[in-house]
Enzyme design. Structure first.
Site, mmCIF file in Angstrom:
data_model
loop_
_atom_site.group_PDB
_atom_site.id
_atom_site.type_symbol
_atom_site.label_atom_id
_atom_site.label_comp_id
_atom_site.label_asym_id
_atom_site.label_seq_id
_atom_site.Cartn_x
_atom_site.Cartn_y
_atom_site.Cartn_z
ATOM 1 N N SER A 155 7.940 -20.242 -75.507
ATOM 2 C CA SER A 155 6.929 -19.518 -76.165
ATOM 3 C C SER A 155 5.517 -19.705 -76.693
ATOM 4 O O SER A 155 6.439 -19.881 -77.646
ATOM 5 C CB SER A 155 7.329 -17.370 -76.276
ATOM 6 N N TYR A 168 12.942 -12.890 -81.613
ATOM 7 C CA TYR A 168 12.314 -13.910 -80.255
ATOM 8 C C TYR A 168 11.973 -14.827 -80.663
ATOM 9 O O TYR A 168 12.563 -16.520 -80.248
ATOM 10 C CB TYR A 168 11.823 -12.930 -79.789
ATOM 11 N N LYS A 172 13.184 -18.513 -79.123
ATOM 12 C CA LYS A 172 12.043 -19.230 -78.087
ATOM 13 C C LYS A 172 11.864 -21.002 -78.955
ATOM 14 O O LYS A 172 11.786 -21.945 -78.306
ATOM 15 C CB LYS A 172 11.121 -19.158 -77.588
#
Length: 263
Positions: A155, A168, A172
């Site tokens: 991401s 997160y 990622k």
């Protein structure tokens, strides 16, 4: 590697980026094994795609569940004779939370961090490690002796994560970091590793974004000024499968967007 008459195992294959990839691979003549928690969607999509598709209900954070799905996929492969050409690990979750909540004067619960890491990072590695032993037995292609490709999803948050994205971004960022070592681990077996790092794309996860957050992100988009479409992601997946020189690399798919530090 051409996708036609090969089997691809796709986690998160019943929605968003995973579903767009499944549809495009199917159009290209591939067999698709869809791993997802949503059994209702899975049954509907298999009905849509037909005989060259199978669905397995899977919790990617649970090894026993992943192993059962991989075994089921391999039994299907034995019946069809269509070798596993690749894995697309597209299952993922968001889960925004700052490391310290000033309102409650408490740190983020470790269970919330574990939830994100277990699906995004552990789930990806678990699926790959269980499929690779089957891929190394594939008949190598001519002239490069290729046996398969592993495609992972990182991401933009891996590079410019926003407040509330610690877990997160960690998950990622880890996917991005492990891409080259994974490619090096498997080079002698003719298996490639490629990671795609999308920015804001239309998906079930981004659909839950508050309007304020969406507008803030649109202000820092360069071109085009819109979220990416799932089909734009899936087309890059197909290119990553077919272009053997793509290996050990992270491909940013973001239209030049860099996420802001504040909304």
């Amino acid at each position: 590697m051409k996708p036609e008459n090969r089997t691809f195992i796709i986690s998160g294959g019943c929605s968003g980026l995973g579903l767009a990839t499944a549809r495009d691979l199917h159009k290209a003549g591939a067999y698709v094994s869809l791993l997802d928690l949503n059994s209702g969607a899975g049954e509907k999509i298999v009905k849509e795609l037909g005989e060259r598709s199978r669905f397995f209900e899977v919790d990617v954070s649970d090894t026993a569940s992943v192993e059962k799905a991989v075994n089921g996929s391999m039994e299907w492969v034995q019946r069809t004779g269509k070798e596993v050409g690749g894995v697309i690990a597209a299952a993922g979750v968001g889960g925004a939370a700052k490391i310290f909540d000033a309102r409650s004067e408490s740190p983020v619960p470790i269970s919330q961090i574990d939830f994100v890491m277990n699906i995004n990072l552990r789930g990806t590695l678990d699926l790959i490690r269980l499929v690779v032993p089957h891929m190394v037995k594939n008949k190598p292609t001519v002239p490069d002796n290729e046996r398969g490709v592993l495609i992972m999803v990182s991401s933009s948050a891996a590079f410019d994560g926003q407040p509330g994205q610690v877990a997160y971004a960690a998950s990622k960022g880890a996917i991005a970091s492990l891409t080259l070592p994974l490619a090096r681990d498997l080079a002698r077996h003719g298996i490639r590793a490629v990671t795609i790092a999308p920015s804001l794309f239309e998906s079930a996860m981004t659909a839950m974004l508050p309007e304020k957050a969406r507008k803030s992100l649109e202000r820092v988009m360069e071109f085009p000024i819109r979220p990416g479409k799932p089909e734009e992601f899936s087309s890059l997946v197909l290119q990553s499968i077919e272009n053997t020189m793509l290996n050990g690399t992270v491909l940013r798919l973001d239209g030049g967007m860099r996420m802001p530090s504040k909304m």
